[in-house]
Design an enzyme around this catalytic site. Structure first.
Site, PDB file in Angstrom:
ATOM      1  N   ASP A  34     -18.937 -24.873   6.975  1.00 43.01           N
ATOM      2  CA  ASP A  34     -19.039 -23.401   6.905  1.00 43.01           C
ATOM      3  C   ASP A  34     -17.676 -22.730   7.071  1.00 43.01           C
ATOM      4  OD1 ASP A  34     -18.459 -23.831   9.529  1.00 43.01           O
ATOM      5  OD2 ASP A  34     -20.175 -22.744  10.348  1.00 43.01           O
ATOM      6  N   GLN A  94      -1.256  -1.356   9.082  1.00 43.75           N
ATOM      7  CA  GLN A  94      -2.002  -0.400   9.925  1.00 43.75           C
ATOM      8  C   GLN A  94      -1.412  -0.494  11.338  1.00 43.75           C
ATOM      9  OE1 GLN A  94      -4.167   1.704   8.705  1.00 43.75           O
ATOM     10  NE2 GLN A  94      -4.982   2.614  10.547  1.00 43.75           N
ATOM     11  N   HIS A 127       7.497  -4.322   8.504  1.00 45.54           N
ATOM     12  CA  HIS A 127       7.248  -3.089   7.767  1.00 45.54           C
ATOM     13  C   HIS A 127       7.962  -1.883   8.397  1.00 45.54           C
ATOM     14  CE1 HIS A 127       5.177  -1.155   4.637  1.00 45.54           C
ATOM     15  NE2 HIS A 127       4.521  -0.344   5.429  1.00 45.54           N
ATOM     16  N   ASP A 167      10.734   3.548  -1.640  1.00 48.20           N
ATOM     17  CA  ASP A 167      10.075   4.593  -0.850  1.00 48.20           C
ATOM     18  C   ASP A 167      10.950   4.953   0.351  1.00 48.20           C
ATOM     19  OD1 ASP A 167       9.597   2.662   1.155  1.00 48.20           O
ATOM     20  OD2 ASP A 167       7.670   2.131   0.274  1.00 48.20           O
ATOM     21  N   LYS A 191       7.691   8.529  -2.679  1.00 50.72           N
ATOM     22  CA  LYS A 191       6.386   8.283  -3.295  1.00 50.72           C
ATOM     23  C   LYS A 191       5.296   8.756  -2.362  1.00 50.72           C
ATOM     24  CE  LYS A 191       5.454   3.515  -2.172  1.00 50.72           C
ATOM     25  NZ  LYS A 191       5.539   2.131  -2.379  1.00 50.72           N
ATOM     26  N   ASP A 218      12.772  -4.155  -1.606  1.00 49.95           N
ATOM     27  CA  ASP A 218      11.606  -3.730  -0.834  1.00 49.95           C
ATOM     28  C   ASP A 218      11.204  -4.854   0.116  1.00 49.95           C
ATOM     29  OD1 ASP A 218       9.602  -2.055  -0.006  1.00 49.95           O
ATOM     30  OD2 ASP A 218       8.543  -1.959  -1.918  1.00 49.95           O
ATOM     31  N   THR A 223       0.444  -5.197  -5.137  1.00 44.44           N
ATOM     32  CA  THR A 223      -0.120  -5.113  -6.494  1.00 44.44           C
ATOM     33  C   THR A 223       0.968  -5.117  -7.563  1.00 44.44           C
ATOM     34  OG1 THR A 223      -0.020  -2.696  -6.453  1.00 44.44           O
ATOM     35  CG2 THR A 223      -2.072  -3.730  -5.687  1.00 44.44           C
ATOM     36  N   THR A 226       4.257  -0.452  -7.199  1.00 40.38           N
ATOM     37  CA  THR A 226       5.438   0.256  -6.683  1.00 40.38           C
ATOM     38  C   THR A 226       6.674  -0.146  -7.475  1.00 40.38           C
ATOM     39  OG1 THR A 226       4.499   0.426  -4.472  1.00 40.38           O
ATOM     40  CG2 THR A 226       6.894   0.566  -4.619  1.00 40.38           C
TER      41      THR A 226
HETATM   42  C1  R5P Z   1       5.112   0.121   1.207  1.00 40.11           C
HETATM   43  O1  R5P Z   1       5.392   0.932   2.064  1.00 40.11           O
HETATM   44  C2  R5P Z   1       5.766  -1.206   1.057  1.00 40.11           C
HETATM   45  O2  R5P Z   1       7.112  -1.182   1.437  1.00 40.11           O
HETATM   46  C3  R5P Z   1       5.648  -1.676  -0.384  1.00 40.11           C
HETATM   47  O3  R5P Z   1       6.383  -0.785  -1.204  1.00 40.11           O
HETATM   48  C4  R5P Z   1       4.234  -1.714  -0.843  1.00 40.11           C
HETATM   49  O4  R5P Z   1       3.420  -2.373   0.077  1.00 40.11           O
HETATM   50  C5  R5P Z   1       4.111  -2.375  -2.207  1.00 40.11           C
HETATM   51  O5  R5P Z   1       2.788  -2.315  -2.599  1.00 40.11           O
HETATM   52  P1  R5P Z   1       2.353  -2.452  -4.109  1.00 40.11           P
HETATM   53  O6  R5P Z   1       3.065  -3.634  -4.691  1.00 40.11           O
HETATM   54  O7  R5P Z   1       0.855  -2.632  -4.039  1.00 40.11           O
HETATM   55  O8  R5P Z   1       2.687  -1.173  -4.794  1.00 40.11           O
END
Ligand code: R5P
Length: 299
Positions: A34, A94, A127, A167, A191, A218, A223, A226
Protein backbone atom coordinates in the site's frame (compact mmCIF):
# COMPACT_ATOMS: atom_id res chain seq x y z
CA UNK A 1 30.59 11.08 8.88
CA UNK A 2 28.05 8.63 7.46
CA UNK A 3 25.89 9.52 4.48
CA UNK A 4 22.48 7.98 3.87
CA UNK A 5 20.24 8.58 0.89
CA UNK A 6 16.51 8.30 0.39
CA UNK A 7 15.09 7.24 -2.95
CA UNK A 8 14.40 10.67 -4.41
CA UNK A 9 17.82 11.62 -5.80
CA UNK A 10 20.33 8.78 -5.47
CA UNK A 11 22.53 9.94 -8.40
CA UNK A 12 23.22 13.25 -6.63
CA UNK A 13 23.76 11.52 -3.27
CA UNK A 14 26.29 9.17 -4.90
CA UNK A 15 28.16 12.07 -6.50
CA UNK A 16 28.30 13.94 -3.17
CA UNK A 17 29.60 10.84 -1.37
CA UNK A 18 32.24 10.36 -4.07
CA UNK A 19 33.52 13.94 -3.62
CA UNK A 20 33.93 13.06 0.08
CA UNK A 21 35.66 9.74 -0.67
CA UNK A 22 32.82 7.90 1.04
CA UNK A 23 30.26 5.30 0.03
CA UNK A 24 26.58 5.74 0.85
CA UNK A 25 25.80 3.86 4.06
CA UNK A 26 23.31 0.99 3.73
CA UNK A 27 19.66 1.59 4.46
CA UNK A 28 16.73 -0.71 3.90
CA UNK A 29 13.72 1.17 2.56
CA UNK A 30 10.98 -1.43 2.38
CA UNK A 31 7.85 -0.35 0.51
CA UNK A 32 4.68 -2.19 1.52
CA UNK A 33 2.07 -2.99 -1.16
CA UNK A 34 0.00 0.00 0.00
CA UNK A 35 3.13 2.20 -0.43
CA UNK A 36 3.81 2.73 3.27
CA UNK A 37 7.52 2.59 4.02
CA UNK A 38 9.60 0.89 6.71
CA UNK A 39 13.17 1.99 7.29
CA UNK A 40 16.07 0.03 8.76
CA UNK A 41 19.53 1.48 9.31
CA UNK A 42 21.94 -1.30 8.37
CA UNK A 43 25.14 0.01 9.92
CA UNK A 44 26.13 1.08 13.44
CA UNK A 45 25.58 4.83 13.86
CA UNK A 46 25.92 5.14 17.64
CA UNK A 47 27.53 8.54 18.39
CA UNK A 48 28.14 9.14 14.68
CA UNK A 49 27.49 12.33 12.72
CA UNK A 50 25.00 11.32 10.04
CA UNK A 51 23.77 13.02 6.89
CA UNK A 52 20.54 12.16 5.10
CA UNK A 53 20.12 13.30 1.50
CA UNK A 54 16.54 13.55 0.28
CA UNK A 55 15.14 15.94 -2.29
CA UNK A 56 11.50 16.69 -1.62
CA UNK A 57 10.11 17.33 -5.09
CA UNK A 58 7.21 15.42 -6.60
CA UNK A 59 5.85 13.30 -4.91
CA UNK A 60 6.69 15.72 -2.09
CA UNK A 61 4.49 14.00 0.49
CA UNK A 62 6.09 10.59 -0.09
CA UNK A 63 9.62 11.99 -0.12
CA UNK A 64 9.07 13.98 3.06
CA UNK A 65 7.55 11.00 4.83
CA UNK A 66 10.52 8.85 3.77
CA UNK A 67 12.91 11.52 5.08
CA UNK A 68 11.08 11.76 8.42
CA UNK A 69 11.22 7.98 8.82
CA UNK A 70 14.95 7.81 7.97
CA UNK A 71 15.77 10.56 10.47
CA UNK A 72 13.67 8.83 13.12
CA UNK A 73 15.46 5.51 12.50
CA UNK A 74 18.88 7.19 12.79
CA UNK A 75 17.88 8.95 16.00
CA UNK A 76 16.60 5.72 17.51
CA UNK A 77 19.87 4.04 16.50
CA UNK A 78 21.84 6.58 18.54
CA UNK A 79 23.22 8.98 15.90
CA UNK A 80 24.95 11.97 17.52
CA UNK A 81 23.82 14.49 14.90
CA UNK A 82 21.53 14.21 11.88
CA UNK A 83 22.03 16.75 9.11
CA UNK A 84 19.29 16.66 6.52
CA UNK A 85 20.55 17.77 3.12
CA UNK A 86 17.39 18.63 1.21
CA UNK A 87 18.71 19.85 -2.16
CA UNK A 88 15.22 20.92 -3.29
CA UNK A 89 13.08 21.92 -0.34
CA UNK A 90 9.42 21.15 -1.08
CA UNK A 91 6.52 23.01 0.52
CA UNK A 92 8.53 26.19 0.97
CA UNK A 93 6.30 28.37 -1.20
CA UNK A 94 3.58 28.52 1.48
CA UNK A 95 5.95 30.17 3.97
CA UNK A 96 3.32 32.54 5.35
CA UNK A 97 -0.40 33.17 5.27
CA UNK A 98 -1.31 34.85 1.97
CA UNK A 99 -5.13 34.76 2.49
CA UNK A 100 -7.22 34.44 5.64
CA UNK A 101 -7.89 30.82 6.51
CA UNK A 102 -4.71 29.36 5.01
CA UNK A 103 -2.13 27.30 6.91
CA UNK A 104 1.68 27.62 6.79
CA UNK A 105 2.94 24.43 5.13
CA UNK A 106 6.58 25.29 5.76
CA UNK A 107 5.93 25.51 9.50
CA UNK A 108 4.48 21.98 9.47
CA UNK A 109 7.57 20.65 7.69
CA UNK A 110 9.96 22.50 10.04
CA UNK A 111 8.23 21.28 13.20
CA UNK A 112 8.09 17.68 11.97
CA UNK A 113 11.75 17.61 10.93
CA UNK A 114 12.74 18.93 14.36
CA UNK A 115 10.41 16.52 16.16
CA UNK A 116 11.80 13.42 14.43
CA UNK A 117 15.37 14.37 15.31
CA UNK A 118 17.01 16.47 12.57
CA UNK A 119 19.73 18.69 14.05
CA UNK A 120 20.59 20.78 10.98
CA UNK A 121 19.18 21.49 7.53
CA UNK A 122 21.13 22.24 4.37
CA UNK A 123 19.33 23.23 1.21
CA UNK A 124 19.88 25.06 -2.07
CA UNK A 125 18.53 28.40 -3.22
CA UNK A 126 15.60 28.84 -0.91
CA UNK A 127 12.54 30.71 -2.04
CA UNK A 128 12.96 33.56 0.45
CA UNK A 129 15.68 34.42 2.98
CA UNK A 130 13.03 34.29 5.74
CA UNK A 131 12.78 30.48 5.63
CA UNK A 132 15.55 29.78 8.22
CA UNK A 133 13.63 31.91 10.76
CA UNK A 134 10.83 29.33 10.83
CA UNK A 135 13.21 26.62 12.14
CA UNK A 136 14.66 26.30 15.64
CA UNK A 137 17.57 24.18 14.34
CA UNK A 138 20.25 25.77 12.12
CA UNK A 139 19.44 26.06 8.42
CA UNK A 140 22.24 26.71 5.97
CA UNK A 141 21.37 27.91 2.51
CA UNK A 142 23.70 26.80 -0.27
CA UNK A 143 23.55 28.27 -3.75
CA UNK A 144 23.98 27.14 -7.33
CA UNK A 145 24.71 30.71 -8.39
CA UNK A 146 28.48 30.16 -8.47
CA UNK A 147 27.97 27.26 -10.90
CA UNK A 148 25.84 29.56 -13.07
CA UNK A 149 28.24 32.49 -12.99
CA UNK A 150 31.15 30.23 -13.99
CA UNK A 151 29.12 28.95 -16.94
CA UNK A 152 28.02 32.47 -17.93
CA UNK A 153 31.62 33.77 -17.79
CA UNK A 154 32.72 30.92 -20.02
CA UNK A 155 29.89 31.02 -22.58
CA UNK A 156 29.13 34.70 -23.25
CA UNK A 157 30.81 38.03 -23.82
CA UNK A 158 30.00 39.67 -20.48
CA UNK A 159 29.75 43.12 -22.14
CA UNK A 160 26.80 41.96 -24.24
CA UNK A 161 24.59 40.47 -21.57
CA UNK A 162 21.91 41.64 -19.19
CA UNK A 163 20.78 39.47 -16.29
CA UNK A 164 17.04 39.27 -15.68
CA UNK A 165 15.01 38.33 -12.63
CA UNK A 166 11.63 37.06 -13.80
CA UNK A 167 9.94 38.45 -10.67
CA UNK A 168 10.57 40.93 -7.86
CA UNK A 169 11.18 38.06 -5.41
CA UNK A 170 14.37 37.18 -7.31
CA UNK A 171 16.09 40.55 -6.82
CA UNK A 172 18.43 39.30 -4.06
CA UNK A 173 19.55 36.47 -6.36
CA UNK A 174 20.06 38.65 -9.42
CA UNK A 175 22.06 41.26 -7.47
CA UNK A 176 24.29 38.52 -6.10
CA UNK A 177 25.05 37.02 -9.50
CA UNK A 178 25.52 40.48 -11.04
CA UNK A 179 28.10 41.28 -8.34
CA UNK A 180 29.93 38.00 -8.91
CA UNK A 181 30.22 38.91 -12.60
CA UNK A 182 31.60 42.40 -11.90
CA UNK A 183 28.33 44.29 -11.35
CA UNK A 184 26.94 43.71 -14.82
CA UNK A 185 23.52 45.28 -15.56
CA UNK A 186 20.30 43.56 -14.63
CA UNK A 187 16.59 44.02 -15.29
CA UNK A 188 13.55 42.78 -13.41
CA UNK A 189 10.16 41.66 -14.53
CA UNK A 190 7.15 42.48 -12.39
CA UNK A 191 4.60 39.73 -12.44
CA UNK A 192 1.23 39.71 -10.83
CA UNK A 193 -0.14 36.30 -9.84
CA UNK A 194 -3.71 35.31 -9.09
CA UNK A 195 -3.44 34.19 -5.44
CA UNK A 196 -6.15 31.56 -5.89
CA UNK A 197 -4.94 29.81 -9.06
CA UNK A 198 -1.27 30.86 -9.10
CA UNK A 199 -1.65 31.93 -12.77
CA UNK A 200 0.26 35.00 -13.98
CA UNK A 201 -2.18 37.89 -14.62
CA UNK A 202 0.07 40.68 -15.79
CA UNK A 203 3.77 41.43 -16.32
CA UNK A 204 6.06 44.42 -17.00
CA UNK A 205 9.78 45.14 -17.36
CA UNK A 206 12.10 47.42 -15.37
CA UNK A 207 15.49 47.96 -17.00
CA UNK A 208 17.08 48.06 -20.45
CA UNK A 209 17.50 44.87 -22.50
CA UNK A 210 17.60 46.25 -26.06
CA UNK A 211 20.42 44.81 -28.17
CA UNK A 212 21.58 42.54 -25.34
CA UNK A 213 21.63 38.81 -24.71
CA UNK A 214 19.20 38.35 -21.82
CA UNK A 215 19.99 35.74 -19.19
CA UNK A 216 17.10 34.94 -16.88
CA UNK A 217 18.01 33.50 -13.48
CA UNK A 218 15.39 32.00 -11.18
CA UNK A 219 15.23 29.63 -8.22
CA UNK A 220 12.92 27.10 -9.85
CA UNK A 221 11.05 26.17 -12.99
CA UNK A 222 7.72 24.54 -12.30
CA UNK A 223 5.24 24.76 -15.20
CA UNK A 224 7.75 26.74 -17.30
CA UNK A 225 5.26 29.58 -17.88
CA UNK A 226 7.31 32.17 -15.96
CA UNK A 227 10.40 31.51 -18.08
CA UNK A 228 8.51 31.26 -21.39
CA UNK A 229 6.51 34.46 -20.76
CA UNK A 230 9.61 36.30 -19.56
CA UNK A 231 11.48 35.31 -22.74
CA UNK A 232 8.68 36.66 -24.99
CA UNK A 233 8.60 39.93 -23.04
CA UNK A 234 12.38 40.32 -23.31
CA UNK A 235 12.40 39.70 -27.07
CA UNK A 236 9.49 42.17 -27.50
CA UNK A 237 11.65 44.70 -25.68
CA UNK A 238 14.61 44.23 -28.03
CA UNK A 239 16.75 41.49 -26.42
CA UNK A 240 18.66 39.63 -29.14
CA UNK A 241 18.53 36.16 -27.55
CA UNK A 242 17.31 34.69 -24.28
CA UNK A 243 18.91 31.99 -22.12
CA UNK A 244 17.46 30.67 -18.86
CA UNK A 245 19.10 29.39 -15.67
CA UNK A 246 17.23 27.92 -12.69
CA UNK A 247 18.45 25.88 -9.74
CA UNK A 248 15.49 23.56 -9.30
CA UNK A 249 13.97 21.67 -12.25
CA UNK A 250 10.55 21.00 -10.75
CA UNK A 251 9.12 20.50 -14.27
CA UNK A 252 5.47 19.92 -13.46
CA UNK A 253 2.62 19.50 -15.94
CA UNK A 254 3.65 20.43 -19.54
CA UNK A 255 6.92 22.16 -18.60
CA UNK A 256 8.96 20.11 -21.09
CA UNK A 257 6.80 21.13 -24.08
CA UNK A 258 6.39 24.74 -22.91
CA UNK A 259 10.15 25.19 -22.50
CA UNK A 260 11.18 23.32 -25.67
CA UNK A 261 8.66 25.35 -27.75
CA UNK A 262 9.51 28.67 -26.09
CA UNK A 263 11.76 31.36 -27.58
CA UNK A 264 14.49 30.52 -25.03
CA UNK A 265 17.65 29.31 -26.77
CA UNK A 266 18.95 27.07 -23.95
CA UNK A 267 17.83 26.18 -20.46
CA UNK A 268 20.29 25.33 -17.67
CA UNK A 269 19.16 23.69 -14.45
CA UNK A 270 20.94 21.72 -11.72
CA UNK A 271 20.63 18.23 -10.30
CA UNK A 272 18.98 19.26 -6.99
CA UNK A 273 16.08 17.22 -8.37
CA UNK A 274 16.59 14.05 -10.36
CA UNK A 275 15.43 14.60 -13.93
CA UNK A 276 13.95 11.45 -15.40
CA UNK A 277 14.61 10.54 -19.05
CA UNK A 278 10.99 11.44 -19.90
CA UNK A 279 11.49 14.98 -18.60
CA UNK A 280 14.65 15.67 -20.63
CA UNK A 281 14.52 17.77 -23.82
CA UNK A 282 16.87 19.10 -26.45
CA UNK A 283 17.32 22.63 -25.08
CA UNK A 284 18.07 21.38 -21.56
CA UNK A 285 21.49 21.12 -19.89
CA UNK A 286 21.92 19.85 -16.31
CA UNK A 287 24.79 21.21 -14.21
CA UNK A 288 25.79 19.60 -10.91
CA UNK A 289 25.75 21.09 -7.41
CA UNK A 290 27.40 17.99 -5.91
CA UNK A 291 30.77 19.65 -5.29
CA UNK A 292 29.16 22.59 -3.46
CA UNK A 293 27.12 20.20 -1.28
CA UNK A 294 30.17 18.06 -0.48
CA UNK A 295 32.21 21.11 0.49
CA UNK A 296 29.42 22.34 2.80
CA UNK A 297 29.22 18.94 4.52
CA UNK A 298 32.96 19.05 5.25
CA UNK A 299 32.67 22.43 7.04
C1 R5P B 1 8.20 32.19 -8.11
O1 R5P B 1 8.15 33.06 -7.27
C2 R5P B 1 9.40 31.36 -8.40
O2 R5P B 1 10.59 32.06 -8.21
C3 R5P B 1 9.33 30.84 -9.83
O3 R5P B 1 9.40 31.94 -10.71
C4 R5P B 1 8.07 30.08 -10.09
O4 R5P B 1 7.83 29.14 -9.09
C5 R5P B 1 8.10 29.40 -11.45
O5 R5P B 1 6.89 28.78 -11.65
P1 R5P B 1 6.37 28.39 -13.09
O6 R5P B 1 7.49 27.70 -13.81
O7 R5P B 1 5.19 27.49 -12.82
O8 R5P B 1 5.93 29.64 -13.76
Amino acid sequence: MKIFSGNSNKPLAEKIAKHLNLNLSPLEIFVFPDKERRIKVEEKVLDEDCVVIESTGEPADTNYMELFLIVNALKRSGARSITTLIPYFGYQRQDHIFRDGEGVSLEVIAKTLEAVGATKVLSFDLHTPKIPEIFKIPVKELSALSVFSEKIKKDYDIKNIVLVSPDMGGIRRIKEISESLGNIPFATITKDRDLETGNIKDSGLNGEVKGKIAIIVDDMISTGNTMADAASLLLENGATKVFAYATHAVFSKDAKEILQNSSIKKIYVTDTLEISKEKEFEKLTVLSVSEIAAKALKE
